[in-house]
Design a protein around this motif. Structure first.
Motif, PDB file in Angstrom:
ATOM      1  N   ARG A   1       0.852  -1.179   0.000  1.00  0.00           N
ATOM      2  CA  ARG A   1       0.000   0.000   0.000  1.00  0.00           C
ATOM      3  C   ARG A   1       0.895   1.238   0.000  1.00  0.00           C
ATOM      4  O   ARG A   1       1.843   1.343   0.789  1.00  0.00           O
ATOM      5  CB  ARG A   1      -0.887   0.000   1.238  1.00  0.00           C
ATOM      6  CG  ARG A   1      -2.036   1.005   1.185  1.00  0.00           C
ATOM      7  CD  ARG A   1      -2.651   1.189   2.558  1.00  0.00           C
ATOM      8  NE  ARG A   1      -3.023  -0.068   3.171  1.00  0.00           N
ATOM      9  CZ  ARG A   1      -4.226  -0.618   3.057  1.00  0.00           C
ATOM     10  NH1 ARG A   1      -5.140  -0.030   2.315  1.00  0.00           N
ATOM     11  NH2 ARG A   1      -4.507  -1.744   3.677  1.00  0.00           N
ATOM     12  N   ASP A   2       0.628   2.168  -0.898  1.00  0.00           N
ATOM     13  CA  ASP A   2       1.426   3.392  -1.021  1.00  0.00           C
ATOM     14  C   ASP A   2       0.455   4.570  -1.073  1.00  0.00           C
ATOM     15  O   ASP A   2       0.100   5.051  -2.145  1.00  0.00           O
ATOM     16  CB  ASP A   2       2.290   3.330  -2.284  1.00  0.00           C
ATOM     17  CG  ASP A   2       3.244   4.512  -2.409  1.00  0.00           C
ATOM     18  OD1 ASP A   2       3.377   5.278  -1.435  1.00  0.00           O
ATOM     19  OD2 ASP A   2       3.854   4.677  -3.485  1.00  0.00           O
ATOM     20  N   GLY A   3      -0.004   5.009   0.108  1.00  0.00           N
ATOM     21  CA  GLY A   3      -1.023   6.049   0.158  1.00  0.00           C
ATOM     22  C   GLY A   3      -2.336   5.524  -0.374  1.00  0.00           C
ATOM     23  O   GLY A   3      -2.857   4.512   0.099  1.00  0.00           O
ATOM     24  N   SER A   4      -2.864   6.163  -1.406  1.00  0.00           N
ATOM     25  CA  SER A   4      -4.150   5.747  -1.971  1.00  0.00           C
ATOM     26  C   SER A   4      -4.003   4.753  -3.108  1.00  0.00           C
ATOM     27  O   SER A   4      -5.005   4.333  -3.698  1.00  0.00           O
ATOM     28  CB  SER A   4      -4.917   6.980  -2.470  1.00  0.00           C
ATOM     29  OG  SER A   4      -4.185   7.625  -3.498  1.00  0.00           O
ATOM     30  N   VAL A   5      -2.765   4.360  -3.433  1.00  0.00           N
ATOM     31  CA  VAL A   5      -2.538   3.416  -4.524  1.00  0.00           C
ATOM     32  C   VAL A   5      -1.755   2.217  -4.004  1.00  0.00           C
ATOM     33  O   VAL A   5      -1.356   2.155  -2.837  1.00  0.00           O
ATOM     34  CB  VAL A   5      -1.788   4.077  -5.709  1.00  0.00           C
ATOM     35  CG1 VAL A   5      -2.569   5.256  -6.243  1.00  0.00           C
ATOM     36  CG2 VAL A   5      -0.387   4.515  -5.298  1.00  0.00           C
ATOM     37  N   TYR A   6      -1.535   1.260  -4.908  1.00  0.00           N
ATOM     38  CA  TYR A   6      -0.769   0.061  -4.579  1.00  0.00           C
ATOM     39  C   TYR A   6       0.420  -0.034  -5.523  1.00  0.00           C
ATOM     40  O   TYR A   6       0.326   0.329  -6.697  1.00  0.00           O
ATOM     41  CB  TYR A   6      -1.648  -1.194  -4.700  1.00  0.00           C
ATOM     42  CG  TYR A   6      -2.740  -1.210  -3.667  1.00  0.00           C
ATOM     43  CD1 TYR A   6      -2.530  -1.761  -2.415  1.00  0.00           C
ATOM     44  CD2 TYR A   6      -3.978  -0.633  -3.942  1.00  0.00           C
ATOM     45  CE1 TYR A   6      -3.521  -1.748  -1.454  1.00  0.00           C
ATOM     46  CE2 TYR A   6      -4.979  -0.613  -2.989  1.00  0.00           C
ATOM     47  CZ  TYR A   6      -4.734  -1.172  -1.741  1.00  0.00           C
ATOM     48  OH  TYR A   6      -5.725  -1.142  -0.795  1.00  0.00           O
TER      49      TYR A   6
END
Length: 261
Positions: free
Chosen positions: A106-111
Motif C-alpha cells: 500500500r502506497d497512500g491511496s494506490v498500490y
C-alpha cells in the motif's frame, strides 16, 4: 463449496476504467480444469486464484482459455483484496507465484507491485506482423513471448485497428504497440493477445515489464508515467529498479460475493 470472489478494476482511478480482474479466495487449489472453468465463466482477461497460508499466500492466474505465468493487474487486485478486505491492518503482502515472489504494498491511496523486468531484444520486422498491424513499425523487438512494435506517434497507437485473427496466428502469443507519450504521459501503449483469449487487454502489468526497460534504454530515464490507450484506459506509474519493475496504480472494488464450486 462456497468461496469468496471479488472483482476489481485495477490500474484505475475510478470504477469502469482500468482492467477488471476477479480474485477467488480458496483454502486449496482444486483441479486445474475447475480453475479454468471458473475463469471462463468469469470471462475477464484474468482471474486470480488465491490460497492463504501462514508461510506465503499462493497465487495463480487464468485467462478464459489458459493459465499464464504472470499477470500484473490481477496481482495488484489480489494485493488490494488482502490489504483492504482480508487483513486490513497490513500494508504489504508477498505472493508465491510461478514468476517468483511478488510483493504488493500500500502506497497512500494506490498500490505498488514489484515485478521482474523482461529482457527486450531487437529483431527484424516479420512481414506477418506488419500485415497484422496494418502499419510498418519504426522498430520491432521481442520480450520472450510477445512482439513489441514501436510506432511513430501516440496517435498512431490510439487509432490502430489491427487484424486480430492475423495476430492470433503469429509465432508469439501477444503484441505490444507503443510510442512516446504526448501531454501528461511519457509512454503510450496497447496490448493484443487473442491467442490467449484476450483480444485487447485494457491495462497490462506484464507488458510494462518489457516497456519500462525498453523506454529506459532509449531515454536514459528510469521513471515513467504510462498510459495504456485501450477503450477503458489505465494509468501506471513505472520505475525501473535494477532487474525489477515497480508499477503503481489504484484499485476500485466493484463486486464482492461468493461462488459455488
Amino acid at each position: 463449496m462456497r468461496v469468496p470472489i471479488f472483482q476489481l478494476d485495477a490500474f484505475a482511478t475510478r470504477r469502469f476504467t482500468g482492467n477488471p480482474a476477479a480474485v477467488v479466495v480458496l483454502e486449496r487449489f482444486p483441479d486445474d480444469a475447475l480453475l479454468q472453468a471458473v475463469a471462463a465463466e468469469n470471462n475477464l482477461a484474468e482471474t486470480a486464484f488465491l490460497v492463504r497460508s501462514t508461510d506465503a499466500d499462493r497465487l495463480r492466474w487464468f485467462t478464459p482459455t489458459v493459465e499464464v505465468p504472470l499477470c500484473g493487474h490481477a496481482t495488484l487486485a489480489a494485493g488490494a483484496v488482502v490489504l483492504e478486505r482480508l487483513e486490513p491492518g497490513r500494508d504489504r503482502v508477498v505472493f508465491d507465484t510461478a514468476s517468483g515472489p511478488l510483493t504488493v504494498e500500500r502506497d497512500g491511496s494506490v498500490y505498488r507491485i514489484d515485478l521482474p523486468a523482461r529482457t527486450v531484444r531487437s529483431v527484424p520486422l516479420p512481414p506477418a506482423l506488419a500485415h497484422a498491424l496494418g502499419v510498418t513499425p519504426e522498430e520491432t523487438a521481442v520480450d520472450g513471448s510477445n512482439y513489441l512494435a514501436l510506432l511513430p506517434t501516440a496517435d498512431d497507437v490510439r487509432s490502430l485497428e489491427p487484424d486480430l485473427a492475423a495476430i492470433a496466428r503469429l509465432d508469439r502469443t501477444g503484441v505490444v504497440v507503443t510510442a512516446a507519450g504526448d501531454g501528461a504521459h511519457d509512454v503510450v501503449s496497447r496490448y493484443f493477445a487473442p491467442a490467449k483469449g484476450i483480444p485487447e487487454d485494457p491495462v497490462t502489468g506484464g507488458a510494462h515489464c518489457a516497456l519500462v526497460p525498453f523506454w529506459s534504454a532509449r531515454t536514459g530515464k528510469d521513471t515513467f508515467l504510462a498510459h495504456q490507450a485501450s477503450r477503458r484506459g489505465g494509468e501506471l506509474s513505472c520505475r525501473l529498479v535494477g532487474d525489477r519493475v515497480h508499477l503503481s496504480g489504484g484499485c476500485a472494488f466493484y463486486l464482492e460475493g461468493c461462488i459455488e464450486l
